[in-house]
Motif scaffolding. Structure first.
Motif, PDB file in Angstrom:
ATOM      1  N   ALA A   1     -64.171-162.675-107.112  1.00 50.10           N
ATOM      2  CA  ALA A   1     -64.090-161.405-107.839  1.00 50.10           C
ATOM      3  C   ALA A   1     -63.809-160.216-106.924  1.00 50.10           C
ATOM      4  O   ALA A   1     -63.565-159.113-107.402  1.00 50.10           O
ATOM      5  CB  ALA A   1     -65.395-161.171-108.608  1.00 50.10           C
ATOM      6  N   ILE A   2     -63.852-160.425-105.621  1.00 48.57           N
ATOM      7  CA  ILE A   2     -63.682-159.330-104.656  1.00 48.57           C
ATOM      8  C   ILE A   2     -62.197-159.120-104.363  1.00 48.57           C
ATOM      9  O   ILE A   2     -61.459-160.074-104.123  1.00 48.57           O
ATOM     10  CB  ILE A   2     -64.452-159.651-103.346  1.00 48.57           C
ATOM     11  N   SER A   3     -61.782-157.856-104.340  1.00 50.05           N
ATOM     12  CA  SER A   3     -60.371-157.566-104.052  1.00 50.05           C
ATOM     13  C   SER A   3     -60.142-157.115-102.609  1.00 50.05           C
ATOM     14  O   SER A   3     -59.007-157.104-102.137  1.00 50.05           O
ATOM     15  CB  SER A   3     -59.836-156.509-105.012  1.00 50.05           C
ATOM     16  N   LEU A   4     -61.236-156.746-101.898  1.00 45.91           N
ATOM     17  CA  LEU A   4     -61.100-156.310-100.509  1.00 45.91           C
ATOM     18  C   LEU A   4     -62.420-156.553 -99.780  1.00 45.91           C
ATOM     19  O   LEU A   4     -63.470-156.103-100.228  1.00 45.91           O
ATOM     20  CB  LEU A   4     -60.745-154.814-100.446  1.00 45.91           C
ATOM     21  N   PHE A   5     -62.337-157.281 -98.669  1.00 45.78           N
ATOM     22  CA  PHE A   5     -63.506-157.499 -97.814  1.00 45.78           C
ATOM     23  C   PHE A   5     -63.516-156.460 -96.699  1.00 45.78           C
ATOM     24  O   PHE A   5     -62.475-156.204 -96.084  1.00 45.78           O
ATOM     25  CB  PHE A   5     -63.470-158.890 -97.164  1.00 45.78           C
ATOM     26  N   LEU A   6     -64.679-155.905 -96.412  1.00 50.90           N
ATOM     27  CA  LEU A   6     -64.871-154.963 -95.308  1.00 50.90           C
ATOM     28  C   LEU A   6     -65.814-155.626 -94.324  1.00 50.90           C
ATOM     29  O   LEU A   6     -66.969-155.912 -94.658  1.00 50.90           O
ATOM     30  CB  LEU A   6     -65.470-153.650 -95.819  1.00 50.90           C
ATOM     31  N   TYR A   7     -65.343-155.878 -93.107  1.00 47.75           N
ATOM     32  CA  TYR A   7     -66.119-156.617 -92.120  1.00 47.75           C
ATOM     33  C   TYR A   7     -66.416-155.781 -90.888  1.00 47.75           C
ATOM     34  O   TYR A   7     -65.537-155.084 -90.372  1.00 47.75           O
ATOM     35  CB  TYR A   7     -65.353-157.850 -91.627  1.00 47.75           C
TER      36      TYR A   7
ATOM     37  N   ALA B   1     -65.307-176.876-103.322  1.00 50.36           N
ATOM     38  CA  ALA B   1     -65.705-175.460-103.260  1.00 50.36           C
ATOM     39  C   ALA B   1     -65.388-174.863-101.885  1.00 50.36           C
ATOM     40  O   ALA B   1     -64.945-173.711-101.791  1.00 50.36           O
ATOM     41  CB  ALA B   1     -67.182-175.305-103.589  1.00 50.36           C
ATOM     42  N   GLN B   2     -65.609-175.618-100.824  1.00 53.09           N
ATOM     43  CA  GLN B   2     -65.289-175.120 -99.480  1.00 53.09           C
ATOM     44  C   GLN B   2     -63.780-174.951 -99.299  1.00 53.09           C
ATOM     45  O   GLN B   2     -63.330-173.995 -98.671  1.00 53.09           O
ATOM     46  CB  GLN B   2     -65.863-176.062 -98.420  1.00 53.09           C
ATOM     47  N   ILE B   3     -63.022-175.858 -99.863  1.00 49.78           N
ATOM     48  CA  ILE B   3     -61.565-175.750 -99.802  1.00 49.78           C
ATOM     49  C   ILE B   3     -61.109-174.486-100.517  1.00 49.78           C
ATOM     50  O   ILE B   3     -60.309-173.706 -99.995  1.00 49.78           O
ATOM     51  CB  ILE B   3     -60.897-177.013-100.389  1.00 49.78           C
ATOM     52  N   GLU B   4     -61.639-174.254-101.703  1.00 54.75           N
ATOM     53  CA  GLU B   4     -61.268-173.058-102.458  1.00 54.75           C
ATOM     54  C   GLU B   4     -61.756-171.788-101.763  1.00 54.75           C
ATOM     55  O   GLU B   4     -61.065-170.770-101.760  1.00 54.75           O
ATOM     56  CB  GLU B   4     -61.824-173.126-103.885  1.00 54.75           C
ATOM     57  N   PHE B   5     -62.954-171.841-101.157  1.00 52.12           N
ATOM     58  CA  PHE B   5     -63.475-170.683-100.436  1.00 52.12           C
ATOM     59  C   PHE B   5     -62.530-170.303 -99.296  1.00 52.12           C
ATOM     60  O   PHE B   5     -62.199-169.135 -99.111  1.00 52.12           O
ATOM     61  CB  PHE B   5     -64.879-170.977 -99.892  1.00 52.12           C
ATOM     62  N   ALA B   6     -62.092-171.297 -98.534  1.00 49.85           N
ATOM     63  CA  ALA B   6     -61.180-171.033 -97.412  1.00 49.85           C
ATOM     64  C   ALA B   6     -59.873-170.417 -97.904  1.00 49.85           C
ATOM     65  O   ALA B   6     -59.376-169.448 -97.323  1.00 49.85           O
ATOM     66  CB  ALA B   6     -60.909-172.327 -96.639  1.00 49.85           C
ATOM     67  N   ARG B   7     -59.324-170.950 -98.976  1.00 46.05           N
ATOM     68  CA  ARG B   7     -58.072-170.406 -99.514  1.00 46.05           C
ATOM     69  C   ARG B   7     -58.274-168.974 -99.999  1.00 46.05           C
ATOM     70  O   ARG B   7     -57.440-168.096 -99.742  1.00 46.05           O
ATOM     71  CB  ARG B   7     -57.565-171.294-100.640  1.00 46.05           C
ATOM     72  N   ASN B   8     -59.354-168.746-100.716  1.00 44.57           N
ATOM     73  CA  ASN B   8     -59.647-167.396-101.210  1.00 44.57           C
ATOM     74  C   ASN B   8     -59.850-166.437-100.043  1.00 44.57           C
ATOM     75  O   ASN B   8     -59.354-165.307-100.057  1.00 44.57           O
ATOM     76  CB  ASN B   8     -60.887-167.425-102.109  1.00 44.57           C
ATOM     77  N   TRP B   9     -60.559-166.884 -99.020  1.00 46.54           N
ATOM     78  CA  TRP B   9     -60.814-166.036 -97.855  1.00 46.54           C
ATOM     79  C   TRP B   9     -59.494-165.637 -97.185  1.00 46.54           C
ATOM     80  O   TRP B   9     -59.282-164.486 -96.849  1.00 46.54           O
ATOM     81  CB  TRP B   9     -61.731-166.744 -96.861  1.00 46.54           C
ATOM     82  N   ARG B  10     -58.612-166.583 -97.001  1.00 48.46           N
ATOM     83  CA  ARG B  10     -57.317-166.285 -96.364  1.00 48.46           C
ATOM     84  C   ARG B  10     -56.490-165.311 -97.203  1.00 48.46           C
ATOM     85  O   ARG B  10     -55.836-164.425 -96.673  1.00 48.46           O
ATOM     86  CB  ARG B  10     -56.517-167.567 -96.140  1.00 48.46           C
ATOM     87  N   ASP B  11     -56.520-165.489 -98.527  1.00 52.98           N
ATOM     88  CA  ASP B  11     -55.663-164.703 -99.414  1.00 52.98           C
ATOM     89  C   ASP B  11     -56.178-163.296 -99.691  1.00 52.98           C
ATOM     90  O   ASP B  11     -55.387-162.413-100.029  1.00 52.98           O
ATOM     91  CB  ASP B  11     -55.491-165.419-100.757  1.00 52.98           C
ATOM     92  N   THR B  12     -57.471-163.075 -99.595  1.00 52.83           N
ATOM     93  CA  THR B  12     -58.039-161.776 -99.931  1.00 52.83           C
ATOM     94  C   THR B  12     -57.821-160.788 -98.791  1.00 52.83           C
ATOM     95  O   THR B  12     -58.135-161.093 -97.639  1.00 52.83           O
ATOM     96  CB  THR B  12     -59.550-161.902-100.234  1.00 52.83           C
ATOM     97  N   PRO B  13     -57.311-159.594 -99.089  1.00 50.99           N
ATOM     98  CA  PRO B  13     -57.144-158.576 -98.038  1.00 50.99           C
ATOM     99  C   PRO B  13     -58.488-158.206 -97.414  1.00 50.99           C
ATOM    100  O   PRO B  13     -59.526-158.218 -98.087  1.00 50.99           O
ATOM    101  CB  PRO B  13     -56.540-157.387 -98.784  1.00 50.99           C
ATOM    102  N   LYS B  14     -58.413-157.858 -96.113  1.00 55.04           N
ATOM    103  CA  LYS B  14     -59.619-157.542 -95.353  1.00 55.04           C
ATOM    104  C   LYS B  14     -59.363-156.335 -94.457  1.00 55.04           C
ATOM    105  O   LYS B  14     -58.253-156.168 -93.969  1.00 55.04           O
ATOM    106  CB  LYS B  14     -60.025-158.737 -94.477  1.00 55.04           C
ATOM    107  N   VAL B  15     -60.412-155.549 -94.250  1.00 55.94           N
ATOM    108  CA  VAL B  15     -60.386-154.487 -93.261  1.00 55.94           C
ATOM    109  C   VAL B  15     -61.495-154.803 -92.269  1.00 55.94           C
ATOM    110  O   VAL B  15     -62.643-155.033 -92.670  1.00 55.94           O
ATOM    111  CB  VAL B  15     -60.613-153.086 -93.874  1.00 55.94           C
TER     112      VAL B  15
END
Length: 187
Positions: free
Chosen positions: A42-48, A72-86
């Motif tokens: 559900a997150i559109s931008l991660f701030l790290y 679930a881990q496979i999907e998490f990795a894909r989602n993590w890569r695809d989601t924009p991050k700052v």
């Protein structure tokens, strides 16, 4: 205006890591991992902050290729890569994996990002999140408490300039005695 969420796993005594940045105390379960995946989708931008960025980017770019990775881990990795991050840091020179580096005033940038249209943002890394908390920018807290005491480490919460009243919007227990308390900030 975008919503800013701060959520992490923590110990009963309030730490996100034990001394030495040790996070080996967590109780892992497929149920809890799936809950985190649902939240992250559900997150559109991660701030790290830097430390969390280094931990996440050391594993998740290829997390879906690890032996024994669950669906679930496979999907998490894909989602993590695809989601924009700052990534907020003045000590690293480069980021990748759909991320951009920000070296200026973190609070000013988070305030600017919050004012934009768009989906929810998640702030991660206790130091960065505590600065956003102190500035009154956090809209929601996802507190996932594991049944362990570590005695010292990096705290989830930090000093505030005043009280922040919260409304409980969800409470849940996962296997292994892990609990979720999700709160919205009263405005």
């Amino acid at each position: 205006m975008r919503k800013l969420i701060y959520g992490m796993n923590l110990t009963v005594d309030g730490y996100v890591s034990a001394p030495g940045d040790d996070i080996g105390w967590g109780e892992s379960s497929d149920e809890l991992f799936q809950w985190w995946l649902d939240q992250e989708r559900a997150i559109s931008l991660f701030l790290y902050g830097r430390r969390l960025w280094e931990n996440m980017s050391a594993y998740w770019p290829t997390g879906d290729q690890q032996p024994g990775a669950t669906p679930a881990q496979i999907e998490f990795a894909r989602n993590w890569r695809d989601t924009p991050k700052v990534v907020f840091s003045s000590t690293i020179d480069k980021v990748d994996w759909n991320a951009r580096l920000f070296t200026g005033d973190a609070i000013a940038e988070i305030t600017r990002l919050k004012a934009e249209d768009g989906g929810p943002m998640r702030v991660g890394g206790a130091t960065l999140a505590r600065a956003a908390m102190r500035a009154g920018l956090i809209d929601e807290y996802e507190i996932v408490t594991h049944p362990v005491l570590v005695g010292d480490g990096k705290p989830f919460f930090g000093a505030l300039d005043g009280w922040s009243k919260l409304n409980l919007v969800e409470a849940r227990t996962f296997s292994g005695g892990v609990t979720l308390s999700r709160y919205e900030t009263r405005r």
